[in-house]
Enzyme design. Structure first.
Site, short mmCIF file in Angstrom:
data_model
loop_
_atom_site.label_atom_id
_atom_site.label_comp_id
_atom_site.label_asym_id
_atom_site.label_seq_id
_atom_site.Cartn_x
_atom_site.Cartn_y
_atom_site.Cartn_z
N GLU A 48 37.98 40.65 50.64
CA GLU A 48 37.61 39.35 51.32
C GLU A 48 38.96 38.43 51.46
OE1 GLU A 48 36.33 41.07 48.63
OE2 GLU A 48 33.92 40.77 48.85
N PHE A 110 25.82 38.19 35.39
CA PHE A 110 26.67 39.17 36.27
C PHE A 110 27.10 38.54 37.51
CE2 PHE A 110 26.69 42.78 39.31
CZ PHE A 110 27.43 43.43 38.90
N GLN A 111 28.33 38.85 37.73
CA GLN A 111 29.09 38.34 38.80
C GLN A 111 29.00 36.65 39.00
OE1 GLN A 111 28.19 40.84 42.20
NE2 GLN A 111 29.84 42.23 41.71
N LYS A 160 21.53 31.95 44.70
CA LYS A 160 20.72 32.63 45.44
C LYS A 160 19.37 31.89 45.72
CE LYS A 160 19.59 37.46 45.20
NZ LYS A 160 19.82 38.90 44.86
N MET A 472 63.47 40.31 52.49
CA MET A 472 63.95 39.03 52.00
C MET A 472 64.15 38.81 50.52
SD MET A 472 64.64 36.42 53.38
CE MET A 472 63.86 35.48 54.82
#
Ligand SMILES: Cc1ncc(C[n+]2csc(CCOP(=O)(O)OP(=O)(O)O)c2C)c(N)n1
Ligand SMILES: [Mg+2]
Lengths: 567, 182
Positions: A48, A110-111, A160, A472
């Site tokens: 993502e 959950f999540q 949802k 760097m």
């Protein structure tokens, strides 16, 4: 009646969105299910973070709002780096995340993650939408906010049940109504006449052109101002491309790795015209000694940037293009030949130290690779860089003549940005020749997105500047930590085999004489091509202003013919 | 210098968090923050007290305006205004002490709002100074519990409050950048 999920897509269609970048999961499934009914291309990313960088690259390449979609929990938290990157560089993106059902919020379901809480300081604004009826107003407002004023990221978290619920939409009522809360007396009420008087009276004026030049579409106005009054221009890293590199008044990049004549000109100027830039610490060096000889005019769309890092004489909040257009008729034509000659003298000295004068000694230097890439592509490529030494060499040696032709993470300095951002850029501008310039470190952070490029059949070219180091950081260790190379030597896979495993075309280059052929071979490929440039390992980016040092006290290139700094 | 801001915001969930988070994120220290309803439905009013210089105050105001739910910001520091703090103070007091406490309450125009065998609860409103001083004189008797609302403020008259006329001055936001990094 339409579901919240359908309404979300319809909002996108109404905003003119044609492409989105995303990754599905449980809490966003209703949205994905409804997607099939809408004429929008969905690019399946591999992480993502990639979706957010793609949306960002898409936005920067085109000026349109980029869209990224993810599920709740880990999907949403994976977006954080990309959102922060877009925030720092004022890139307009809208992120849509799924959220657990509204009844479960707060239950550690959950999540479940509080993504609006997490992203609060790194978005312009965010929404938690808990009913289908609120989807349209939130999504439409999100687009308006992302692109208005100083652009930036907006996140819309949709539960949802809000995706699944149904309602009628009154599109007229869902029209975004942003309160134009403004206060005329805030910083930014600077007097235009005062600004013009300063400009017309200045003997050694200098324009500092930033990202705002492109964001406001002021490219022509800035040039007109510079040409009319014969004012030289220095650009920030994100300002590169806003003014053609080949224009005689464009001195080049300022700041930590800017050329010496540019930084010296800033310190010598009697007037700085800061246009769409924000005096970041990478461009000012020590603020106590910064441009003490100069009066300062600052124009920015964001009032909160005015008088933040540098005190200015005239602070004007507003659209850059409109502001400069308003000034133009009142700007006196000028010659300023003494000032331009003074800068030319500085330049003459520095030019002999340039990479171009270095003969082929059998070594492959990153600067040569970039210089050849510039020549072969005629300066017309859209280059997307990662973060590190290669990024600075790109900025120094690729001469960008067109607007929005360099995309790079400036404010946040996000390694792993380049490949996904390039995918977004290519999708926004399919006709552009897109080149990624990435280090071996940063490339390894997001290289899984090669699979995305292949699945989408994109013709992207990738130049890995492979020095076997987190270069760097190694350079800082070299200068400031007594060459104690803690955790900077870096191995990598065989990038050629790796790219081939993804189905891409690939080649490795070890000699300067092979660079041009390899670049051309990659360009001929109609698919993604990867070149592993195995460059000199302990090369150094010069010049360099050590962090916090006075801007003109730079560590210069060591000697006329030694660009590499190999000491 | 201590600045008092009156901030009008949409009365929506999470707005207090957005405002408080802005102060934290921009490294301003909030001395006090109160929030409540206003005469206008849907609009809440915050009084925020912050110690910062003139530049900081302007920058803060500009940043507040960038928050979507913020409708209006007034810096009423220099405006003639009514500033109040409300305190409930529970003081241990029995016997003779009780009489003394009651007398002090009178002097400070405060009120006793609860009486129990061992304690009194005193309600006081006024400027913060006045309440500070009341608390000081009550302390020897034993302040068992105290709660204060923090400052609420309103400009006098009908003119919109003007920003303080103090000359612009103050430290740079970051004048030591030597800690910069890769
Ligand atoms: C995500 C992230 N982690 C760490 C850093 C710190 N950092 C800045 S440049 C750099 C080294 C980059 O190495 P590489 O990608 O190989 O590029 P090079 O400098 O060698 O060209 C690091 C680790 C960063 N900018 N971003
Ligand atoms: Mg490297």
């Amino acid at each position: 009646m339409r579901t919240g999920a359908q309404i979300m897509w319809e909002c996108l269609v109404r905003e003119g969105v044609t492409d989105v970048f995303g990754y599905p999961g449980g809490a966003i499934l209703p949205v994905y299910d409804a997607m099939l009914e809408f004429p929008i291309r969905h690019v399946l990313v591999r992480h993502e973070q990639g979706a957010t960088h793609m949306a960002d690259g898409y936005a920067r390449a085109s000026g349109r709002v980029g869209v990224a979609i993810a599920t709740s929990g880990p999907g949403a938290t994976n977006m954080v780096t990309g959102i922060a990157t877009a925030m720092m560089d004022s890139s307009p993106i809208v992120c849509i995340t799924g959220q657990v059902g509204s009844k479960l919020i707060g239950s550690d379901a959950f999540q479940e993650t509080d993504i609006t809480g997490i992203t609060l300081p790194i978005t312009k604004h965010n929404y938690l939408v808990t009913s289908a009826a609120d989807v349209a107003p939130a999504v439409r407002e999100a687009f308006a906010i992302a692109r208005s004023g100083r652009p930036g990221p907006v996140l819309v978290d949709i539960t949802k049940d809000a995706q699944q619920g149904s309602c009628e939409v009154d599109w007229a009522a869902a029209e975004p109504r942003l309160s134009e809360a403004q206060d005329e007396a805030l910083p930014g009420d600077g007097d235009h006449r005062e600004a013009l008087a300063l400009i017309n009276a200045a003997k050694r004026p200098l324009i500092l052109a930033g990202h705002g030049v492109m964001q406001s579409g002021a490219e022509r106005e800035i040039l007109a101002l510079a040409e009319r009054a014969q004012i030289p221009i220095a650009v920030t890293l994100l300002g590169i491309g806003g003014v053609p590199a080949s224009h005689p008044l464009n001195l080049g990049m300022m700041g930590m790795h800017g050329e010496a004549w540019v930084n010296t000109a800033i310190m010598d100027a009697d007037l700085l015209l800061a246009l769409g830039m924000r005096f970041d610490d990478r461009v000012t060096g020590n603020l106590k000694t910064y441009a003490l000889n100069a009066r300062k005019i600052h124009v920015d769309i964001d009032r909160a940037e005015l008088n933040k890092n540098v005190r200015v004489d005239v602070a004007i909040a507003g659209d850059l293009r409109a502001t400069v257009a308003e000034w133009l008729p009142h700007v006196e034509k000028g010659a300023r030949s003494a000032w331009l000659a003074q800068i030319d003298t500085l330049k003459g000295d520095a030019a002999v130290r340039d990479i171009q004068t270095l003969p082929d000694d059998g070594h492959l230097y990153a600067a040569h690779v970039i210089n050849d890439l510039w020549r072969v592509t005629g300066g017309h490529a859209l280059v997307v860089t990662d973060v590190g030494q290669h990024q600075m060499w790109e900025a120094q040696y690729y001469k960008h003549d067109s607007s929005r032709s360099l995309i790079t993470s400036g404010g946040l300095g996000t390694m792993g940005f380049a490949l996904p951002a390039a995918i977004g850029a290519k999708i926004a501008r399919p006709d552009a020749e897109v080149w990624v310039v990435a280090g071996d470190g940063g490339f390894q952070m997001t290289m899984a997105e090669l699979a995305t490029a292949m699945q989408e059949q994109l013709d992207i070219n990738v130049a890995i500047i492979n020095n076997g180091y987190l270069g760097m950081v190694r350079q800082w260790q070299e200068f400031f930590y007594d060459k104690r190379y803690a955790a900077t030597p870096l191995s990598g896979p065989d990038f050629v085999k790796l790219a081939e495993a993804f189905g891409a075309w690939a080649a490795a280059v070890t000699r300067r004489s092979e660079v041009v052929d390899a670049v051309n071979a990659a360009r001929r490929q109609p698919r993604t091509a990867v070149i592993d440039f195995r460059v000199e390992q302990e090369d150094t980016v010069y010049p360099m202003v050590p962090a916090g040092a006075d801007l003109h006290k730079m560590i210069r290139r060591p000697s006329p013919l030694v660009e590499t700094g190999a000491d | 210098m201590v600045h008092t801001f009156v901030v009008y915001v949409d009365n929506k969930p999470g707005v207090l968090n957005r405002v408080a988070s802005l102060f934290r994120r921009r490294a301003f220290n909030i001395e006090s923050l109160t929030v409540g309803h206003t005469e206008q439905p849907g609009v809440s009013r915050m009084t925020v007290v912050v110690d910062t210089d003139a530049y900081g105050a302007r920058r803060l105001e500009a940043n507040l305006y960038k928050l979507v739910p913020v409708r209006r910001v007034d810096d009423i520091t220099a405006a003639p205004s009514i500033v109040r703090d409300l305190a409930l103070i529970k003081v241990a007091s029995t016997g003779e002490a009780r009489t003394h406490v009651m007398q002090l309450v009178d002097v400070y125009r405060a009120r006793v709002v609860d009486v129990s065998p061992e304690s009194l609860v005193i309600e006081a409103t006024g400027t913060e100074d006045k309440i500070d001083s009341l608390v000081e004189v009550l302390r020897p008797y034993g302040v068992m519990e105290m709660v204060r609302t923090g400052r609420i403020a309103m400009a006098r008259g009908t003119a919109r409050a003007l920003r303080p006329a103090e000359p612009l001055s103050g430290d740079l936001i970051a004048d030591d950048l030597s800690i910069g990094s890769v």
